[in-house]
Scaffold this active site. Sequence first.
Site, PDB file in Angstrom:
ATOM      1  N   LYS A 180       0.840  -1.208   0.000  1.00 43.85           N
ATOM      2  CA  LYS A 180       0.000   0.000   0.000  1.00 43.85           C
ATOM      3  C   LYS A 180       0.867   1.247   0.000  1.00 43.85           C
ATOM      4  CE  LYS A 180      -1.522   1.559   4.085  1.00 43.85           C
ATOM      5  NZ  LYS A 180      -1.265   2.925   4.572  1.00 43.85           N
ATOM      6  N   ASN A 181       1.839   1.284   0.909  1.00 43.60           N
ATOM      7  CA  ASN A 181       2.589   2.533   1.064  1.00 43.60           C
ATOM      8  C   ASN A 181       3.508   2.814  -0.119  1.00 43.60           C
ATOM      9  OD1 ASN A 181       1.230   3.063   3.389  1.00 43.60           O
ATOM     10  ND2 ASN A 181       2.855   2.381   4.777  1.00 43.60           N
ATOM     11  N   ARG A 204      -3.114  10.669   3.720  1.00 42.40           N
ATOM     12  CA  ARG A 204      -1.930  11.457   4.014  1.00 42.40           C
ATOM     13  C   ARG A 204      -1.134  11.791   2.739  1.00 42.40           C
ATOM     14  NH1 ARG A 204       1.122  14.391   7.664  1.00 42.40           N
ATOM     15  NH2 ARG A 204       3.298  13.872   7.469  1.00 42.40           N
ATOM     16  N   CYS A 209      -4.534   8.604   8.904  1.00 40.96           N
ATOM     17  CA  CYS A 209      -4.878   8.036  10.219  1.00 40.96           C
ATOM     18  C   CYS A 209      -4.446   8.987  11.327  1.00 40.96           C
ATOM     19  CB  CYS A 209      -4.189   6.681  10.397  1.00 40.96           C
ATOM     20  SG  CYS A 209      -5.089   5.306   9.657  1.00 40.96           S
ATOM     21  N   ARG A 228       1.539  14.631  12.941  1.00 43.76           N
ATOM     22  CA  ARG A 228       1.924  14.427  11.543  1.00 43.76           C
ATOM     23  C   ARG A 228       2.091  15.735  10.758  1.00 43.76           C
ATOM     24  NH1 ARG A 228      -1.076   9.205   9.109  1.00 43.76           N
ATOM     25  NH2 ARG A 228       0.981   8.798   8.280  1.00 43.76           N
ATOM     26  N   PRO A 229       3.021  16.587  11.199  1.00 47.16           N
ATOM     27  CA  PRO A 229       3.241  17.836  10.460  1.00 47.16           C
ATOM     28  C   PRO A 229       3.883  17.569   9.091  1.00 47.16           C
ATOM     29  CG  PRO A 229       4.902  17.575  12.171  1.00 47.16           C
ATOM     30  CD  PRO A 229       3.948  16.424  12.325  1.00 47.16           C
ATOM     31  N   ASP A 255       6.332  19.850   7.923  1.00 47.17           N
ATOM     32  CA  ASP A 255       7.399  20.863   7.881  1.00 47.17           C
ATOM     33  C   ASP A 255       8.628  20.419   7.087  1.00 47.17           C
ATOM     34  OD1 ASP A 255       7.562  19.046  10.015  1.00 47.17           O
ATOM     35  OD2 ASP A 255       8.910  20.326  11.163  1.00 47.17           O
ATOM     36  N   ASP A 307       4.380   0.628  12.328  1.00 41.01           N
ATOM     37  CA  ASP A 307       3.127   0.065  11.810  1.00 41.01           C
ATOM     38  C   ASP A 307       2.820  -1.319  12.382  1.00 41.01           C
ATOM     39  OD1 ASP A 307       2.609   2.277  10.109  1.00 41.01           O
ATOM     40  OD2 ASP A 307       4.162   1.540   8.776  1.00 41.01           O
ATOM     41  N   ARG A 317      -8.583   0.413   4.647  1.00 38.07           N
ATOM     42  CA  ARG A 317      -7.586   1.315   4.047  1.00 38.07           C
ATOM     43  C   ARG A 317      -6.344   0.563   3.602  1.00 38.07           C
ATOM     44  NH1 ARG A 317      -7.483   7.020   6.964  1.00 38.07           N
ATOM     45  NH2 ARG A 317      -6.030   7.288   5.275  1.00 38.07           N
TER      46      ARG A 317
HETATM   47  N1  EPU Z   1       7.394  14.161  10.522  1.00 37.23           N
HETATM   48  C1  EPU Z   1       7.572  15.483  10.843  1.00 37.23           C
HETATM   49  N2  EPU Z   1       7.556  16.393   9.824  1.00 37.23           N
HETATM   50  C2  EPU Z   1       7.369  16.032   8.528  1.00 37.23           C
HETATM   51  C3  EPU Z   1       7.208  14.677   8.211  1.00 37.23           C
HETATM   52  C4  EPU Z   1       7.222  13.752   9.249  1.00 37.23           C
HETATM   53  O1  EPU Z   1       7.741  15.838  12.008  1.00 37.23           O
HETATM   54  O2  EPU Z   1       7.365  16.919   7.669  1.00 37.23           O
HETATM   55  C5  EPU Z   1       7.413  13.170  11.611  1.00 37.23           C
HETATM   56  C6  EPU Z   1       6.061  12.463  11.747  1.00 37.23           C
HETATM   57  O3  EPU Z   1       5.129  13.227  12.477  1.00 37.23           O
HETATM   58  C7  EPU Z   1       6.455  11.186  12.442  1.00 37.23           C
HETATM   59  C8  EPU Z   1       7.843  10.902  11.833  1.00 37.23           C
HETATM   60  O4  EPU Z   1       8.307  12.132  11.297  1.00 37.23           O
HETATM   61  O5  EPU Z   1       6.583  11.431  13.807  1.00 37.23           O
HETATM   62  C9  EPU Z   1       7.854   9.850  10.748  1.00 37.23           C
HETATM   63  O6  EPU Z   1       6.911  10.194   9.769  1.00 37.23           O
HETATM   64  P1  EPU Z   1       7.066   9.736   8.258  1.00 37.23           P
HETATM   65  O7  EPU Z   1       7.094  10.958   7.408  1.00 37.23           O
HETATM   66  O8  EPU Z   1       8.170   8.753   8.129  1.00 37.23           O
HETATM   67  O9  EPU Z   1       5.684   8.990   8.032  1.00 37.23           O
HETATM   68  P2  EPU Z   1       4.724   9.111   6.799  1.00 37.23           P
HETATM   69  O10 EPU Z   1       5.513   9.160   5.551  1.00 37.23           O
HETATM   70  O11 EPU Z   1       3.692  10.150   7.041  1.00 37.23           O
HETATM   71  C10 EPU Z   1       4.610   6.575   6.338  1.00 37.23           C
HETATM   72  C11 EPU Z   1       3.554   5.554   6.246  1.00 37.23           C
HETATM   73  C12 EPU Z   1       3.006   5.264   7.623  1.00 37.23           C
HETATM   74  C13 EPU Z   1       4.142   4.818   8.507  1.00 37.23           C
HETATM   75  C14 EPU Z   1       5.275   5.828   8.508  1.00 37.23           C
HETATM   76  C15 EPU Z   1       6.497   5.388   9.262  1.00 37.23           C
HETATM   77  C16 EPU Z   1       2.557   5.980   4.101  1.00 37.23           C
HETATM   78  C17 EPU Z   1       1.346   6.361   3.353  1.00 37.23           C
HETATM   79  N3  EPU Z   1       2.461   6.031   5.411  1.00 37.23           N
HETATM   80  O12 EPU Z   1       3.988   7.733   6.876  1.00 37.23           O
HETATM   81  O13 EPU Z   1       2.086   4.196   7.438  1.00 37.23           O
HETATM   82  O14 EPU Z   1       3.650   4.646   9.817  1.00 37.23           O
HETATM   83  O15 EPU Z   1       5.670   6.113   7.156  1.00 37.23           O
HETATM   84  O16 EPU Z   1       7.030   4.251   8.694  1.00 37.23           O
HETATM   85  O17 EPU Z   1       3.547   5.595   3.513  1.00 37.23           O
HETATM   86  C18 EPU Z   1       0.231   2.859   7.901  1.00 37.23           C
HETATM   87  O18 EPU Z   1       0.472   2.229   6.857  1.00 37.23           O
HETATM   88  O19 EPU Z   1      -0.577   2.455   8.779  1.00 37.23           O
HETATM   89  C19 EPU Z   1       0.922   4.120   8.135  1.00 37.23           C
HETATM   90  C20 EPU Z   1       0.474   5.047   8.988  1.00 37.23           C
END
Ligand code: EPU
Length: 428
Positions: free
Chosen positions: A22-23, A92, A116, A121-122, A124, A304, A396
Amino acid sequence: MTVFRIQGGASLVGELEVPGSKNASLAILSAVLLGKGTTVLHNVPKVSDTLTKARLLTNFGAEVEWREGSLLVDATDIHPGEADEETVRAIRTSFYLLGPLLARNGHAELPAPGGCKIGARPVDFHLKGLALLGADVVLDGGVYKARTRGLRGAEIYLDFPSAGATQHLMATATLADGVTVIQNAAVEPEVTALAAFLNRMGARIEGAGTSTITITGVSSLDGCEFRVPSDRLQAGTYLAVAAITRGDITVRGILPDNQTALVNKLREAGARIDEGPDWIRVACDRRLKGIRVKTMPYPGFPTDMQQIMAAVLTLAEGTSVVEETIYESRIGHVAELNRMGARMRVEGRATIIEGVPSLSGATVEASDLRAGAALVLAGLAAEGTTFVKNVRYIDRGYENFEQTLTALGGHIERIEAGDTEEARQHPE
Ligand code: EPU
């Protein structure tokens, strides 16, 4: 208004192949807008997040068609479009469209993303990186508005190895003028998959899968044909099913190297693991013992799998400590598992679990995707009947979840509200 009714107690046994990731698919379904032409994607899982994302692409002029299990996206004529706010907020990764749209059109607008609710989840890191690449992005009335007079290569250091920011910036930089280096990049397999996809489109990316990624900009990208690798999180979920139901499950068509943290932790808890080049078997015929688990960026223990592993450990002998370091509130499973007789409490970022010998069926509510999966696992292992509400979260990210679990010997049924008396008693 959909509920899972689960009759617990069976040990799940058998073999399965997991669907595509999925991701990885979601990241690819942003980057696909960079290519002028038609892309054919194989092995995209038909889960609600990918269906939503595919639909969203049409807002920007892409032509999208599911044909014989593959997804065709023609991104020849892309326009800035107007994104449907509800659709953007549903997922997201809608935000990762901003860079590709900017690279193709010079300007783009997207409402702030959703996904979710497991923490703040900022975005920045995304915004800082886009600014370094030459974009001017402002948030105006809940909408990100971006412009550029031309993207240019940049040196980007991520304060945390964010998977999403790495994917978004890496994709955007493929069409920037010059060389971009992303330092402290995420090394998740989904980043490597995206880089392989972009390179197939004609990008020049090196180092994906390491913490330094170098992208040499090219003037245009084409469509391509690509097979999405299998979903390591769905795979991990089924391995955990074997552990919690004292079953014996072999997951095929996967890369065992992507499961090292989970496999080692299940082994430490007492499960028997066998591995081959593209399969893992988890067998468990006794009560597991309590362990400590701490989530970390890949290759550490995946966030996850945290809630799912916690569900497994509710039935282990002794005390377990599960520490979540990635998200500040990925704990929606705790109160619900306690309804089923688990003994869990949250202390700061850690969940302390006093193992119990059995769980009992109850009506519980999924708060997010992986919490929902954790509740299904607990329901399969519990005595009696469990009703899991808010199945839309589970939809999802799990394709044919109940069919797969049924084929393994689980007793799980999807009840649409109105179908049965139970559904009326347990509405979403
Ligand atoms: N973060 C920031 N600023 C940013 C981006 C991220 O502070 O600009 C923080 C997040 O708040 C979090 C950490 O960095 O605390 C890691 O976030 P990351 O960006 O790695 O996560 P993501 O890309 O939003 C993806 C997966 C998530 C998975 C995470 C970590 C997708 C669609 N989602 O999210 O998957 O938990 O990586 O591996 O690829 C799920 O599948 O259930 C899911 C939530």
